[in-house]
Design an enzyme around this catalytic site. Sequence first.
Site, PDB file in Angstrom:
ATOM      1  N   LYS B 119      22.678 -17.859  22.327  1.00 40.66           N
ATOM      2  CA  LYS B 119      22.157 -16.503  22.136  1.00 40.66           C
ATOM      3  C   LYS B 119      23.251 -15.488  22.401  1.00 40.66           C
ATOM      4  O   LYS B 119      23.319 -14.430  21.790  1.00 40.66           O
ATOM      5  CB  LYS B 119      21.031 -16.238  23.147  1.00 40.66           C
ATOM      6  CG  LYS B 119      19.768 -17.004  22.862  1.00 40.66           C
ATOM      7  CD  LYS B 119      18.800 -16.837  24.016  1.00 40.66           C
ATOM      8  CE  LYS B 119      17.787 -17.972  23.997  1.00 40.66           C
ATOM      9  NZ  LYS B 119      16.947 -18.044  25.166  1.00 40.66           N
ATOM     10  N   GLU B 213      18.376  -9.675  30.956  1.00 34.59           N
ATOM     11  CA  GLU B 213      18.364  -8.578  29.995  1.00 34.59           C
ATOM     12  C   GLU B 213      17.218  -7.628  30.268  1.00 34.59           C
ATOM     13  O   GLU B 213      16.275  -7.969  30.992  1.00 34.59           O
ATOM     14  CB  GLU B 213      18.322  -9.108  28.560  1.00 34.59           C
ATOM     15  CG  GLU B 213      17.087  -9.895  28.256  1.00 34.59           C
ATOM     16  CD  GLU B 213      17.136 -10.563  26.891  1.00 34.59           C
ATOM     17  OE1 GLU B 213      18.242 -10.850  26.401  1.00 34.59           O
ATOM     18  OE2 GLU B 213      16.070 -10.787  26.329  1.00 34.59           O
ATOM     19  N   ARG B 314      17.127 -23.859  12.511  1.00 35.16           N
ATOM     20  CA  ARG B 314      16.300 -25.038  12.224  1.00 35.16           C
ATOM     21  C   ARG B 314      15.049 -24.575  11.502  1.00 35.16           C
ATOM     22  O   ARG B 314      14.814 -23.384  11.366  1.00 35.16           O
ATOM     23  CB  ARG B 314      15.897 -25.694  13.537  1.00 35.16           C
ATOM     24  CG  ARG B 314      15.190 -24.687  14.442  1.00 35.16           C
ATOM     25  CD  ARG B 314      14.607 -25.331  15.667  1.00 35.16           C
ATOM     26  NE  ARG B 314      14.307 -24.351  16.693  1.00 35.16           N
ATOM     27  CZ  ARG B 314      13.133 -23.760  16.855  1.00 35.16           C
ATOM     28  NH1 ARG B 314      12.153 -24.032  16.027  1.00 35.16           N
ATOM     29  NH2 ARG B 314      12.932 -22.887  17.814  1.00 35.16           N
TER      30      ARG B 314
END
Lengths: 214, 470
Positions: B119, B213, B314
């Site tokens: 990420k 975050e 995916r």
Amino acid sequence: MDINLNDLLRQYKSHPYEDHHIDTPHTGVVSFRVKEGQEVKGPSGQWLHRPGTLLYILEREKNPKKITSSFTGKVASLRTELEGTFVQAGERLLTIQHKLNRDEIIDRILRKVLHIFRAPQRARYFFTPETVTFLEKETEKGLSVSTGDEIIIMSLMKRDTFLPYDGPPGIIYKVYFQQGDLVEQDAPLFGVCLPEKLPFVQKVIQRIRTEWDD
Amino acid sequence: MENKRILIANRGEIAIRIMNACDELGLDYVVVYTAEDSASLHVRKALEAKGPEAAYRICNYKDPNEIFSVADHSGADAIHPGYGFFSENFRFARRAALRNRPIVFIGPRWEVIRDLGSKINTKRIAKQLGIPVIPGSDEPLYSEIEAEVLAEKLFYRQKKQGIEKPSILVKASAGGGGMGIEEVNHLDTFRQIYRRIQNYAKRQFGDEGVLIEQCMRDYHHLEVQLLCSQHGEIVHFSTRNCTIQSTGRQKRVEAAPGFDPRSIGYPFDAAKVLEQMINYSIQLAEKVKYDNVGTWEWIVTRDGKPYLLEVNTRIQVENEISARISRIAGYDGPVNLIREQIRAALGEKLGFSQNDVTFSGTSIELRIVAEDVKRGFAPWCGKITTFSFPEKPWVRVYSHVPQDRPYEIPTEYDPNLALAIIWGMNTEQARERARDFLSQTVIRGEDSRGGPIVTNLSYLKKRLDDVLKF
């Protein structure tokens, strides 16, 4: 705690054997290294660092894996038809008939005497980090637990649950699993000895030590 | 592409959907399963369709040696990883590509999986391209002091912005699928939660890296579905809205398209936001030369600002709602993104462009799970005795639970029971049909103590009112 020690001991004396089935841990091509009826040895040495008798080789991805015996005993029901073939995971290859020794008899009997904390579900189990630290430091004294102590983490379907100890207060006498093991439902996690029972447990062990000859 | 054999390295309903896609393409396949899954429908289906050599028992779905060993023994040409397990594991994909007997990994190139798999790295690439991302750490934190300094900064920033209840999220860096995320509402509780997540991450993933975050409140979770080929073609299959999630942040109800400005009012220009997200996603795909299916995950806040969360390299569970609302000109049958994924991985050209893809209606996916919604979505274990659902032309159900015999839910995996994919001409009709479907679905069963089964059916029904509404 009224277990009839005499009956138990007699039972073990008349048939002191346990069958251990050897299944393939994963897929691969099998080549046997033992014959039916052969005596095999389990691991030995002070730290069990010398592996047992080589039972078979399982080759997967060009990586031959030596599978050695974890038990001392006699090879029975060897599936020779699988020699040289590709097998799936969990395929039964042979059985080792193992004669129980004194310590193992003690262990079997202890399981009947101690208060066993069992796995409520089939899951992975851990001691809480604080418990691990304690067990590592104070192996001699043993960790005393009281009812309601959260010392076990059950990890099920990737979710963690803290399990409170629900038995009577006592000392953790024996641990039956390694951190992170997948434990079957109702399998023992650890055994707690009640302080007042400690003399009894010691008596049991003493008696087997004197009555049992390997 | 003919005569190829696909090894399906997954379980449950996705294994079944991959089998269907293989059937559509006329490809042969084999499946793998663990001892716990012996009773699973994917095993039985494979054995029935392809014979006794079509299912291999392995020790673990997560052991790459097992997968490759079965692939070689069965002569498979390609491996479909499904979702979870190896689907985003670049080392696995790299090994498949570089081994002596190369095997096609059905997914993007391993370099792409590596670069977008993290990420943090995705965030970095996005920042370079001027794509908006959520404020927070851009590398995994291992030091508590560092983490605390950053947490303080994030709280300060939110206060300055006038956010009423500032909070931050603490995530396991190696985590995914909503596992290992907790919210911190006050700086005082930060350390405790940080340590808990760190312990969890170490136990579950073997890496104690933690990310921090800003916690966005009042947002919708959207996704952009892209399909790319090895020949540089990029086609999007619209957007999805996956806002309805369990407390563990696992998706429960998804809808496509991501917003429906024609029948629902939004506090911002929804059509414009969707277009923005799609364009940003394509921009990133072009930059990394993406070459298979992929999902760009976004959050959209009430002020109509999109932020890129991550890229899932995916196929996703909810891919089919995108397929349901799509039509490819010149192709008669329904769109199947798994089929397109396999074709793309085997090196075919898409054979159509964005102009050939049209969208109509709304599709809703319901995830039927054995869980106790009232007790924090706690998973339920036990045996299912009855499982039946209505058959309608507008619904498709995927499940690994057999309908003709009792089924014990294996405790090793998530207690997902079934996926229902519903289509309607518009959002209102889709919602109505979903309600209809849920009231006609029957699940009975009991746990080891004789208690009745607990499912999320009524929860799903209740949450349908919120679909696509901001």
